[in-house]
Design a protein around this motif. Structure first.
Motif, PDB file in Angstrom:
ATOM      1  N   LYS A 151       0.828  -1.202   0.000  1.00 41.15           N
ATOM      2  CA  LYS A 151       0.000   0.000   0.000  1.00 41.15           C
ATOM      3  C   LYS A 151       0.865   1.257   0.000  1.00 41.15           C
ATOM      4  O   LYS A 151       0.592   2.226  -0.711  1.00 41.15           O
ATOM      5  CB  LYS A 151      -0.918   0.015   1.235  1.00 41.15           C
ATOM      6  N   LEU A 152       1.920   1.250   0.812  1.00 38.52           N
ATOM      7  CA  LEU A 152       2.814   2.401   0.883  1.00 38.52           C
ATOM      8  C   LEU A 152       3.500   2.641  -0.452  1.00 38.52           C
ATOM      9  O   LEU A 152       3.594   3.780  -0.929  1.00 38.52           O
ATOM     10  CB  LEU A 152       3.862   2.172   1.977  1.00 38.52           C
ATOM     11  N   LEU A 153       3.956   1.570  -1.091  1.00 44.68           N
ATOM     12  CA  LEU A 153       4.618   1.696  -2.390  1.00 44.68           C
ATOM     13  C   LEU A 153       3.652   2.233  -3.447  1.00 44.68           C
ATOM     14  O   LEU A 153       4.032   3.067  -4.277  1.00 44.68           O
ATOM     15  CB  LEU A 153       5.172   0.338  -2.825  1.00 44.68           C
ATOM     16  N   LEU A 154       2.422   1.774  -3.416  1.00 47.20           N
ATOM     17  CA  LEU A 154       1.430   2.244  -4.386  1.00 47.20           C
ATOM     18  C   LEU A 154       1.135   3.725  -4.182  1.00 47.20           C
ATOM     19  O   LEU A 154       0.989   4.479  -5.143  1.00 47.20           O
ATOM     20  CB  LEU A 154       0.145   1.421  -4.277  1.00 47.20           C
ATOM     21  N   THR A 155       1.062   4.139  -2.921  1.00 46.95           N
ATOM     22  CA  THR A 155       0.831   5.561  -2.622  1.00 46.95           C
ATOM     23  C   THR A 155       1.976   6.415  -3.143  1.00 46.95           C
ATOM     24  O   THR A 155       1.764   7.472  -3.743  1.00 46.95           O
ATOM     25  CB  THR A 155       0.682   5.768  -1.102  1.00 46.95           C
TER      26      THR A 155
END
Length: 299
Positions: A287-291
């Motif tokens: 999720k952090l990488l996608l953000t």
């Protein structure tokens, strides 16, 4: 000292002593011996005054660093110890900007002007620290330079926290020597074992580095998806559930790697995978990488 400088120095002392929120413009004006209205001729608001002081502290630190001259008889690493001593002493004397260095909550939030100044000073500070590390260890460590910067900043940040906020009676000299000796050991190990570096100059977050950051994010996304697939394979569960999880992961992978992934579908698929507690850590990282990738306009 002109009147504007007098105001900033007075406000810095009051902010440091009483805190930003507990200090009023009226109090600052009174301490300066001027009318409150005269204060607004120089600064449009208390926030504007805070930003000026924050920037002033960093300018002063960089100016002092430029004229800082070590004993010519010292080795590069002994010189590095002196530079660390200087940094620690400056932060102790100017606790005001330590809020930024130790990630404590800052009183200024959601200010574009402040974020611009803060980021500029952060980049300048990290560049200065990079130059110090190269001077101490030579160009042979350039491959691991940015990882070393993060490790160094972590050491410095934690010891500063104990010295300033927990009032630990630590010797500045001993702390500085200890940090350099630990870095010496890390550098030796890196040059001997030669692992792949984890970080590069994109940690500076400059506009020139956005494409590099995005490329790194996409690679990390692929690696995280592979890690999730392996975790599913290792789960202690029946084959029917394992097959369902793999199918969900395949759909998720296909969707997030599209040029325009559908956020509602990504959210739904990740929600299904999150039902398994053993996958939560990987999914949080994803999720952090996608953000971060959305921020760089690649996905």
């Amino acid at each position: 000292m002109n009147q504007k400088e007098h105001i900033t120095k007075t406000a810095l002392a009051l902010f440091s002593q009483n805190g930003y929120n507990a200090t009023s413009m009226q109090e600052i004006a009174g301490q300066c011996g001027i009318a409150k209205g005269s204060l607004y001729k120089f600064f449009s608001s208390k926030e504007d005054l805070f930003i000026e002081i924050f920037d002033m502290c960093y300018r002063e630190m960089f100016n002092k660093a430029e004229i800082f001259v070590a004993d010519k008889n010292l080795s590069p690493k002994e010189h590095f110890v002196q530079i660390i001593e200087f940094q620690i002493q400056y932060f102790i004397e100017n606790e005001f900007i330590m809020m930024d260095f130790t990630d404590r909550e800052l009183p200024i939030q959601r200010s574009e002007k402040f974020e611009e100044i803060r980021n500029r000073n952060l980049i300048k500070k990290m560049t200065w620290q990079k130059d110090c590390i190269i001077a101490a260890y030579g160009t042979e460590i350039e491959l691991y330079l940015w990882d070393l910067i993060v490790i160094f900043r972590g050491f410095l940040r934690q010891y500063l926290y104990y010295i300033i906020y927990e009032n630990r009676p630590l010797s500045i000299k001993k702390v500085s020597v200890f940090i350099v000796e630990r870095l010496n050991a890390i550098v030796r190990d890196l040059l001997h074992s030669q692992p792949d570096p984890l970080l590069d100059k994109s940690i500076l977050h400059t506009s020139d580095d956005l494409s590099s950051t995005s490329d790194n994010n996409e690679q990390s996304i692929h690696e995280t998806l592979n890690a999730i697939a392996f975790a599913i394979k290792e789960l202690k569960t029946n084959e029917a559930i394992r097959h369902e999880l793999n199918e969900t992961l395949n759909l998720l992978s296909d969707e997030i790697l599209k040029n325009e992934p559908r956020s509602f579908l990504v959210h739904a698929l990740m929600g299904h995978l999150e039902r398994n507690n053993e996958l939560l850590g990987y999914l949080k990282q994803l999720k952090l990488l996608l953000t971060q990738t959305v921020t760089t306009h690649k996905i």
